[in-house]
Design an enzyme around this catalytic site. Structure first.
Site, PDB file in Angstrom:
ATOM      1  N   LYS A 183       0.833  -1.204   0.000  1.00  0.00           N
ATOM      2  CA  LYS A 183       0.000   0.000   0.000  1.00  0.00           C
ATOM      3  C   LYS A 183       0.871   1.259   0.000  1.00  0.00           C
ATOM      4  O   LYS A 183       2.025   1.230   0.450  1.00  0.00           O
ATOM      5  CB  LYS A 183      -0.926  -0.009   1.225  1.00  0.00           C
ATOM      6  CG  LYS A 183      -0.197   0.133   2.551  1.00  0.00           C
ATOM      7  CD  LYS A 183      -1.137  -0.064   3.736  1.00  0.00           C
ATOM      8  CE  LYS A 183      -0.336  -0.018   5.032  1.00  0.00           C
ATOM      9  NZ  LYS A 183      -1.077  -0.556   6.163  1.00  0.00           N
ATOM     10  N   TYR A 233      17.989  29.384  13.820  1.00  0.00           N
ATOM     11  CA  TYR A 233      17.186  30.573  14.079  1.00  0.00           C
ATOM     12  C   TYR A 233      17.038  30.824  15.570  1.00  0.00           C
ATOM     13  O   TYR A 233      16.897  29.883  16.349  1.00  0.00           O
ATOM     14  CB  TYR A 233      15.800  30.416  13.448  1.00  0.00           C
ATOM     15  CG  TYR A 233      15.851  30.332  11.949  1.00  0.00           C
ATOM     16  CD1 TYR A 233      16.179  31.460  11.184  1.00  0.00           C
ATOM     17  CD2 TYR A 233      15.613  29.134  11.288  1.00  0.00           C
ATOM     18  CE1 TYR A 233      16.257  31.379   9.808  1.00  0.00           C
ATOM     19  CE2 TYR A 233      15.677  29.052   9.917  1.00  0.00           C
ATOM     20  CZ  TYR A 233      16.002  30.178   9.177  1.00  0.00           C
ATOM     21  OH  TYR A 233      16.077  30.099   7.829  1.00  0.00           O
TER      22      TYR A 233
HETATM   23  C1  LIG Z   1      -0.467  -1.830   6.673  1.00  0.00           C
HETATM   24  C2  LIG Z   1      -1.229  -3.039   6.949  1.00  0.00           C
HETATM   25  C3  LIG Z   1      -0.576  -4.266   7.159  1.00  0.00           C
HETATM   26  C4  LIG Z   1       0.923  -4.408   7.226  1.00  0.00           C
HETATM   27  O1  LIG Z   1       1.429  -4.130   8.519  1.00  0.00           O
HETATM   28  P1  LIG Z   1       2.998  -4.265   8.801  1.00  0.00           P
HETATM   29  O2  LIG Z   1       3.125  -4.138  10.275  1.00  0.00           O
HETATM   30  O3  LIG Z   1       3.660  -3.147   8.061  1.00  0.00           O
HETATM   31  O4  LIG Z   1       3.413  -5.594   8.298  1.00  0.00           O
HETATM   32  C5  LIG Z   1      -1.356  -5.395   7.299  1.00  0.00           C
HETATM   33  N1  LIG Z   1      -2.706  -5.325   7.268  1.00  0.00           N
HETATM   34  C6  LIG Z   1      -3.359  -4.172   7.093  1.00  0.00           C
HETATM   35  C7  LIG Z   1      -4.847  -4.172   7.084  1.00  0.00           C
HETATM   36  C8  LIG Z   1      -2.647  -2.984   6.938  1.00  0.00           C
HETATM   37  O5  LIG Z   1      -3.305  -1.827   6.783  1.00  0.00           O
END
Ligand SMILES: *Cc1c(COP(=O)(O)O)cnc(C)c1O
Length: 375
Positions: A40, A253
Site C-alpha cells: 500500500k 534561528y
Molecule cells: C499496513 C497493513 C498491514 C501491514 O502491517 P505491517 O506491520 O507493516 O506488516 C497489514 N494489514 C493491514 C490491514 C494494513 O493496513
C-alpha cells in the site's frame, strides 16, 4: 516542470537484493499457508514497480494494496497475482473489480450489500477487533452470520491487530480468541490476523494468511528491534559547507543552539522538506561511516547543521555525504528520537527524495546505481 538532477540533493538508495532477502526471511518464519506482501501507499514510499517486480521474482503471488488505482497498477506488474484492495469498493464499481480480478476488502455492512447486489464477486471481509477503524463491529459480524452473502465468495476474513508492536503482549491471546470466535459461525474462508511482527511471534497465532509490509522493507516494528531483517533503504545528504565556530556562536534561528566551546559544524543539504522531522532539533545524530555527528540547532526547510568536532578531518568535508539512516544508523532509532514510527520517516523521505535502486548480492555494501527515479 523540468526535474533538475543535482548530485547535491538528499538521496534514498534502495537495495532490492535486501528486499528479496527479507522476503525469504519472513517466508522462512511464517508457518501459515499463504504469505502476502502489503504494498500500500506506493510500497511504503519505496516504489510500487520495483518492489512488486522484485517480490514477484521471489515467488510472491499475493499483494495487499490501498485502493483500486494502486491495485490496477499491481495487476499490470503481476498479471497472475491475487490482489486485495484494503480500501474496499471505494473508487470503482464492483464490475470494475471483477473485470480486473481485484478482491475488495469489504469494511462495512452497506458495502457488503452493494457487493452482493452486483452479482457474483470474490471479496475479503474485515472485522474490527479493537482498532475502532475500518471493519465490521462485532454486532455487525453476528448479524452477518444470519444475513445472506449469496453470490459473494468470501476469500478471507481479516482483522488488523490493535497492537502491532507487541504481538506477544498481554492482549494477543485475547485478540486471537475473539477473532476466531467471531468467524466461527461464518462461512469458511482463510483467516488472516498476522502482520510483520506476528510472523516472528507465536506460530500458533499465524493462522492461514499473513499480510506483511514493514518487515519486507527492513523496518522492525517491535520495540526490542530484535528481528533479523536487513535495512533496505539508506538516506544520505551532502555536506555543503564546514565551518569552525567559536564558543558562544549561535546555530539556527533565534539561537536554537549556542556553541558551548569552539566547534566544527557541517551544514547538510537536507531539511524537513525532505522528510527530516522538525522534532530532531538538537536531537539525534547523523553518521559519517561509524562516527556519529549530533544534530545542532533546528531543522530548516532544506538545511541541517551537525557537530563534526573531533571527527577525522577527511570525513566531513564539502561534497562528502552524511548517512541519515541506513546501515550505521537504523531508521527505527532515528525515528524514535523524533517520537515517530519508522514508517513515517522512511515513507516520507522515500516519497519526496530522489530514489536510486540497486540489485546485487545482499551482503555487499550498496553498489553503484542501476537505475534512478525522480519523484
Ligand atoms: C499496513 C497493513 C498491514 C501491514 O502491517 P505491517 O506491520 O507493516 O506488516 C497489514 N494489514 C493491514 C490491514 C494494513 O493496513
Amino acid at each position: 516542470m523540468t526535474a533538475v538532477v543535482n548530485a547535491d540533493t538528499p538521496r534514498v538508495d534502495i537495495d532490492l537484493g535486501r528486499l528479496a532477502v527479507n522476503w525469504r526471511i519472513v517466508r522462512g518464519r511464517y508457518t501459515g499457508a499463504e504469505l502476502g506482501a502489503v504494498v500500500k501507499c506506493d510500497a511504503y514510499g519505496l516504489g510500487l514497480d520495483p518492489v512488486v517486480t522484485t517480490l514477484s521474482a521471489q515467488g510472491c503471488g499475493q499483494y495487499w494494496t490501498l485502493d483500486f488505482d494502486e491495485a490496477r497498477r499491481v495487476r499490470v506488474l503481476a498479471p497472475a497475482a491475487e490482489i486485495f484492495v484494503l480500501g474496499g469498493l471505494r473508487g470503482a464499481s464492483p464490475q470494475a473489480f471483477r473485470d480486473s480480478r481485484l478482491i475488495p476488502v469489504l469494511n462495512a455492512p452497506d458495502e457488503i450489500d452493494r457487493a452482493r447486489d452486483s452479482g457474483a464477486l470474490t471479496v475479503a471481509i474485515a472485522l474490527d477487533t479493537g482498532l475502532g477503524r475500518l471493519g465490521l463491529r462485532p454486532e455487525a459480524v453476528r448479524d452477518l452470520a444470519a444475513r445472506r452473502l449469496d453470490g459473494l465468495r468470501v476469500r478471507a476474513w481479516i482483522t488488523q491487530p490493535a497492537s502491532f508492536s507487541a504481538p506477544e503482549g498481554p492482549g494477543s491471546q485475547d485478540l486471537y480468541d475473539r477473532f476466531l470466535a467471531l468467524v466461527a459461525p461464518l462461512p469458511r474462508a482463510a483467516c488472516s490476523l498476522a502482520i510483520s511482527a506476528s510472523v516472528f511471534a507465536r506460530p500458533e497465532h499465524h493462522l492461514d494468511m499473513a499480510r506483511v509490509g514493514s518487515a519486507l522493507y527492513g523496518v522492525d516494528t517491535t520495540p526490542e528491534r530484535a528481528l533479523p531483517l536487513r535495512p533496505v533503504a539508506r538516506l544520505d545528504a551532502p555536506v555543503l559547507q564546514v565551518a569552525d565556530l567559536p564558543a558562544g556562536a549561535g546555530i539556527g534561528y533565534d539561537g536554537q543552539f549556542r556553541c558551548p566551546k569552539p566547534m566544527r559544524v557541517a551544514t547538510l543539504g537536507i531539511g524537513y522538506a525532505h522528510g527530516l522531522p522538525y522534532a530532531l532539533m538538537n536531537r539525534g545524530a547523523v553518521r559519517f561511516g561509524a562516527y556519529a555527528a549530533p544534530i545542532v540547532g533546528g531543522i530548516s526547510m532544506g538545511l541541517t547543521s551537525v557537530d563534526v568536532t573531533g571527527l577525522p578531518a577527511d570525513l566531513a568535508v564539502p561534497g562528502a555525504r552524511a548517512e541519515i539512516f541506513g546501515d550505521h544508523q537504523r531508521v527505527e532509532d532515528l525515528a524514535a528520537q523524533a517520537g515517530l514510527p519508522a514508517n513515517v520517516l522512511l515513507g516520507l523521505a522515500a516519497a519526496v527524495c530522489r530514489k536510486r535502486y540497486h540489485a546485487h548480492r545482499p551482503d555487499q555494501p550498496l553498489s553503484p546505481s542501476l537505475s534512478e527515479s525522480l519523484p
